[in-house]
Design a protein around this motif. Structure first.
Motif, mmCIF file in Angstrom:
data_model
loop_
_atom_site.group_PDB
_atom_site.id
_atom_site.type_symbol
_atom_site.label_atom_id
_atom_site.label_comp_id
_atom_site.label_asym_id
_atom_site.label_seq_id
_atom_site.Cartn_x
_atom_site.Cartn_y
_atom_site.Cartn_z
ATOM 1 N N UNK A 293 -8.731 15.313 38.147
ATOM 2 C CA UNK A 293 -7.787 15.519 37.046
ATOM 3 C C UNK A 293 -8.347 16.540 36.064
ATOM 4 N N UNK A 294 -8.797 17.668 36.612
ATOM 5 C CA UNK A 294 -9.429 18.667 35.757
ATOM 6 C C UNK A 294 -8.651 19.982 35.715
ATOM 7 N N UNK A 295 -7.350 19.868 35.861
ATOM 8 C CA UNK A 295 -6.470 20.998 35.577
ATOM 9 C C UNK A 295 -5.933 20.761 34.171
ATOM 10 N N UNK A 296 -6.479 21.498 33.212
ATOM 11 C CA UNK A 296 -6.249 21.179 31.801
ATOM 12 C C UNK A 296 -5.381 22.252 31.150
ATOM 13 N N UNK A 297 -4.224 21.878 30.627
ATOM 14 C CA UNK A 297 -3.345 22.850 29.948
ATOM 15 C C UNK A 297 -4.010 23.424 28.699
#
Length: 381
Positions: A293-297
């Motif tokens: 979960x390391x796609x950070x906006x």
């Protein structure tokens, strides 16, 4: 070696000048000297100079007694006794000249380690006099000798590293000061340091960690007992500030910012400190997320770092260039995809967060296993 007839006379004279607590040493000195028991005499003198009240007597003792049988003892111990005496001399120039003569005595291949110790302690006084050029030259010379030794006595290493750290402090090279000061502390028993020295060293290490443009991992310092010397003092806020940086806590940073008025060097570097705390906040934002979960906006990063949205991409590029994170920037979707973040030392709250992620991961694994079991039953039914 013949016994010097002036020695008993000198010892008797100095005994009369010595405080009562030290007078019992002098008959011992004379007895061991006359019996030529040099090792035992060396130990007795070392014990004597370890007493704070012996300070005013040490220079005369060295010049009129120790120098008479200096060839009979370990040359490193001779240098240690000479250094102790030099510290009692009020003028830095006089102390340096005193040690220069001792340094030349041990400038031989067979006593090279003692030479390095003597040279560094002489350089220490030169540094106090502002002689930076000679200090640099001496550090380079002794550094080469140390690199060539098979093993090095911690006392010699500590002397070299202490002088190196003090040199880099004057040069305002924060990263090199931080490295050498921490290595110095690893070579000594910090309980042997005076309270003011521990507090001063902790203060300087904290400032160098905060201001070093390549220092983003404070782990070794945060775990070091030297920081405890700040507790209960007016500088305790520095310890809190280090932990705020380590956890990327911008709110705490801003709450502690009024203390910067006590330290002008922090005030004058406020822009760099704000960028650093933002970078630490970014790495903390990444660290708190699970690896899947390391796609950070950009919006999330803006909220966490309190930066305007248009400055987020620049911050991420800075973090990538410094090696704090590894990943890529999707400019179209305004998302950062991170696949690695720099390891760090965790405080209690961060450890608790990791525990919660491990519990969640364990639950996901258990649910997956139960699902697979159920599907397997359907297959074989």
């Amino acid at each position: 070696m013949e016994i010097d007839s002036n020695i008993p006379q000198f010892l008797a004279s100095q005994k009369q000048q010595a405080p009562a607590s030290l007078q019992n040493y002098y008959p011992t000195f004379e007895d061991l000297y006359e019996r030529k028991l040099w090792h035992q005499l060396t130990l007795a003198v070392q014990d004597f100079v370890s007493k704070p009240e012996s300070g005013p007597l040490q220079v005369d003792l060295y010049n009129n007694f120790i120098s008479d049988w200096e060839a009979k003892m370990s040359q490193q111990k001779l240098v240690s006794l000479g250094v102790s005496a030099a510290k009692q001399i009020r003028g830095h120039e006089e102390a340096r000249e005193f040690l220069k003569a001792l340094t030349e005595k041990v400038n031989k291949d067979e006593t090279r380690e003692a030479y390095v110790l003597a040279k560094m302690e002489t350089t220490h006084f030169g540094l106090l006099l502002g002689d930076l050029d000679t200090t640099k030259k001496d550090l380079e010379e002794c550094g080469k000798y140390l690199d060539g030794f098979d093993s090095v006595d911690p006392q010699i290493n500590a002397s070299f590293l202490r002088v190196s750290a003090d040199y880099y402090k004057i040069k305002a090279d924060y990263a090199k000061y931080y490295k050498n000061a921490l290595l110095y502390l690893a070579c000594v028993n910090i309980d042997d340091l005076s309270a003011p020295e521990k507090a001063s060293r902790a203060n300087d290490l904290a400032l160098s960690a905060l201001l070093g443009d390549s220092i983003y991992n404070f782990g070794e310092l945060l775990m070091h007992p030297i920081l405890e010397s700040l507790v209960g003092t007016e500088r305790e806020w520095l310890k809190s500030l280090l932990f705020a940086f380590n956890s990327g806590d911008i709110g705490k940073f801003e709450a502690l910012a009024p203390h910067f008025a006590q330290e002008t060097i922090l005030q004058s570097n406020m822009t760099a400190l704000r960028q650093k705390i933002c970078l630490m906040s970014l790495t903390e934002t990444v660290f708190k997320r699970s690896s899947d979960n390391r796609s950070i906006p950009f919006g999330t990063i803006s909220s966490e770092t309190k930066l305007p949205l248009e400055e987020v991409e620049i911050l991420v590029m800075k973090a990538l260039s410094l090696g704090l994170i590894k990943g890529s920037i999707d400019q179209v979707d305004a998302v950062v995809r991170v696949h690695w973040v720099q390891p760090r030392v965790l405080d209690r709250n961060q450890i608790k967060g990791m525990q919660e992620r491990l519990v969640a991961w364990n639950d996901n694994v258990r649910k997956t296993a139960l699902t697979m079991e159920a599907e397997a039953v359907d297959v074989y039914a």
